[in-house]
Scaffold this motif. Structure first.
Motif, PDB file in Angstrom:
ATOM      1  N   PHE A 151     -46.488  39.464   9.662  1.00  0.00           N
ATOM      2  CA  PHE A 151     -46.965  38.172   9.150  1.00  0.00           C
ATOM      3  C   PHE A 151     -46.431  37.906   7.750  1.00  0.00           C
ATOM      4  O   PHE A 151     -45.891  36.831   7.463  1.00  0.00           O
ATOM      5  CB  PHE A 151     -48.495  38.169   9.165  1.00  0.00           C
ATOM      6  CG  PHE A 151     -49.119  37.051   8.376  1.00  0.00           C
ATOM      7  CD1 PHE A 151     -49.087  35.749   8.843  1.00  0.00           C
ATOM      8  CD2 PHE A 151     -49.747  37.299   7.159  1.00  0.00           C
ATOM      9  CE1 PHE A 151     -49.657  34.711   8.124  1.00  0.00           C
ATOM     10  CE2 PHE A 151     -50.323  36.282   6.444  1.00  0.00           C
ATOM     11  CZ  PHE A 151     -50.274  34.982   6.923  1.00  0.00           C
ATOM     12  N   LEU A 154     -42.572  37.335   7.872  1.00  0.00           N
ATOM     13  CA  LEU A 154     -42.197  36.010   8.378  1.00  0.00           C
ATOM     14  C   LEU A 154     -42.480  34.919   7.354  1.00  0.00           C
ATOM     15  O   LEU A 154     -41.723  33.953   7.241  1.00  0.00           O
ATOM     16  CB  LEU A 154     -42.942  35.722   9.683  1.00  0.00           C
ATOM     17  CG  LEU A 154     -42.466  36.502  10.911  1.00  0.00           C
ATOM     18  CD1 LEU A 154     -43.373  36.228  12.107  1.00  0.00           C
ATOM     19  CD2 LEU A 154     -41.023  36.134  11.255  1.00  0.00           C
ATOM     20  N   CYS A 155     -43.559  35.060   6.601  1.00  0.00           N
ATOM     21  CA  CYS A 155     -43.854  34.092   5.530  1.00  0.00           C
ATOM     22  C   CYS A 155     -42.746  34.112   4.482  1.00  0.00           C
ATOM     23  O   CYS A 155     -42.349  33.062   3.960  1.00  0.00           O
ATOM     24  CB  CYS A 155     -45.200  34.409   4.891  1.00  0.00           C
ATOM     25  SG  CYS A 155     -46.630  33.981   5.916  1.00  0.00           S
ATOM     26  N   SER A 213     -49.389  32.015  13.243  1.00  0.00           N
ATOM     27  CA  SER A 213     -48.131  31.278  13.341  1.00  0.00           C
ATOM     28  C   SER A 213     -48.216  29.932  12.617  1.00  0.00           C
ATOM     29  O   SER A 213     -47.232  29.493  12.000  1.00  0.00           O
ATOM     30  CB  SER A 213     -47.749  31.061  14.807  1.00  0.00           C
ATOM     31  OG  SER A 213     -48.693  30.236  15.470  1.00  0.00           O
ATOM     32  N   VAL A 216     -47.765  30.713   8.998  1.00  0.00           N
ATOM     33  CA  VAL A 216     -46.360  31.037   8.732  1.00  0.00           C
ATOM     34  C   VAL A 216     -45.528  29.766   8.638  1.00  0.00           C
ATOM     35  O   VAL A 216     -44.752  29.573   7.691  1.00  0.00           O
ATOM     36  CB  VAL A 216     -45.808  31.968   9.824  1.00  0.00           C
ATOM     37  CG1 VAL A 216     -44.291  32.085   9.712  1.00  0.00           C
ATOM     38  CG2 VAL A 216     -46.440  33.351   9.717  1.00  0.00           C
ATOM     39  N   ARG A 219     -45.745  27.580   5.504  1.00  0.00           N
ATOM     40  CA  ARG A 219     -45.031  28.006   4.303  1.00  0.00           C
ATOM     41  C   ARG A 219     -43.757  27.197   4.090  1.00  0.00           C
ATOM     42  O   ARG A 219     -43.267  27.082   2.958  1.00  0.00           O
ATOM     43  CB  ARG A 219     -44.688  29.494   4.395  1.00  0.00           C
ATOM     44  CG  ARG A 219     -45.881  30.409   4.562  1.00  0.00           C
ATOM     45  CD  ARG A 219     -46.896  30.253   3.457  1.00  0.00           C
ATOM     46  NE  ARG A 219     -46.369  30.725   2.185  1.00  0.00           N
ATOM     47  CZ  ARG A 219     -46.996  30.554   1.024  1.00  0.00           C
ATOM     48  NH1 ARG A 219     -48.141  29.906   0.974  1.00  0.00           N
ATOM     49  NH2 ARG A 219     -46.471  31.010  -0.083  1.00  0.00           N
TER      50      ARG A 219
END
Length: 313
Positions: A151, A154-155, A213, A216, A219
């Motif tokens: 997590f 991916l951010c 998700s 994410v 962002r």
């Protein structure tokens, strides 16, 4: 008066910054897996101290090759300092308080204040972001550490992707509309995330992954506005006041984060996470509304500042 070129320059700088943060975090993680924490901290301290001469030399070269762009700008006494000579008896506290008052006054009077306030409001959103609060919440839910790491990773990737997106947004929509797109995109996805939190049980994998998700993807909007918001301030603030207003903005943003952390400390039970998530969402929505007001009802000065960008207003 070259908004696209400035957007591309800001995007490159932010991209380098984010990539260095990712690389540094990965390197520190590898070191932690091989050595004890004290050794890793010694290595990090040595690296920072060793890089200081290189950083100083690069700053000096930058100033030399750009004809003194980093020199302190000259400005009138009325805008940079109170009139009259300084007495030697002035205490550091009095001078500090005077600087704070001047900085706050200039910050309130800046022509692009709504864009700055939107950035400050985004700093209240520390719950629905990768960080200690989200990590603690996921740990409380007994989420696999690899999922938590994925997590956060991916951010970070979305942050880098946003640097490519921001310049294209400015090119397509103009500076101000690009900022609005970033804010509305973030608010929409966080709204979906909060709705999923309240309507589903995150103990199940599917709702949890969908919830993460949405954060994410949000962002992209957050980091895009970070780049575009910086460009709005660069465009609307005179160079003689940039340091003063910029320092005041950072101080107010830090205060916003501290206040939200205080609320999180007061509501320290995991069952209150939904309440904190709603507060974070409201801060992003408020930022969008404030910025929308700037977009819909610009002042004459704002029209003049962004007159070279016909798509902006």
């Amino acid at each position: 008066n070259r908004p696209i070129a400035l957007a591309q320059a800001n995007a490159v700088l932010n991209r380098i910054d984010l990539l260095c943060e990712i690389a540094g975090t990965m390197l520190f993680g590898v070191l932690l897996s091989r050595y004890d924490p004290v050794t890793c901290l010694k290595f990090a301290a040595t690296l920072m101290i060793g890089s200081l001469p290189t950083m100083t030399a690069l700053i000096w070269l930058t100033n030399k090759f750009s004809s003194g762009v980093l020199d302190r700008p000259k400005c009138s006494q009325s805008s940079c300092a109170p009139e009259g000579p300084r007495s030697e008896t002035d205490s550091i506290f009095d001078l500090g308080m005077e600087a704070i008052k001047l900085g706050w006054k200039e910050y309130i009077q800046q022509p692009v204040l709504p864009a700055s306030l939107a950035y400050v409001l985004l700093c209240f959103n520390i719950v629905l972001t990768p960080g200690s609060l989200m990590t603690a919440f996921l740990t409380q839910r007994c989420v696999n550490p690899s999922v938590i790491g994925g997590f956060s990773g991916l951010c970070a990737v979305m942050g880098v992707a946003a640097t490519f997106l921001s310049a294209n947004l400015v090119k397509r929509f103009g500076i101000l509309k690009a900022g609005a797109v970033g804010l509305f995109f973030q608010a929409s996805l966080l709204g979906v995330a909060v709705a999923v939190y309240w309507s589903s049980s995150l103990s199940q994998k599917s709702p949890l992954f969908f919830f993460l998700s949405m954060i994410v993807l949000s962002r992209l909007g957050h980091m895009s506005y970070g780049v575009v918001g910086a460009q709005i301030l660069q465009t609307g603030i005179p160079s003689s006041k940039a340091n003063l207003i910029g320092a005041t903005e950072i101080s107010v943003a830090s205060l916003a984060e501290s206040l939200m952390l205080g609320v999180a400390i007061a509501a320290n039970d995991a069952s209150h996470f939904g309440f904190l998530a709603v507060l974070s969402l409201l801060s992003v929505v408020a930022a969008s509304l404030i910025f929308c007001r700037l977009l819909r009802n610009p002042t004459d000065e704002q029209r003049r500042l962004f007159s070279f960008d016909p798509l902006a207003i």
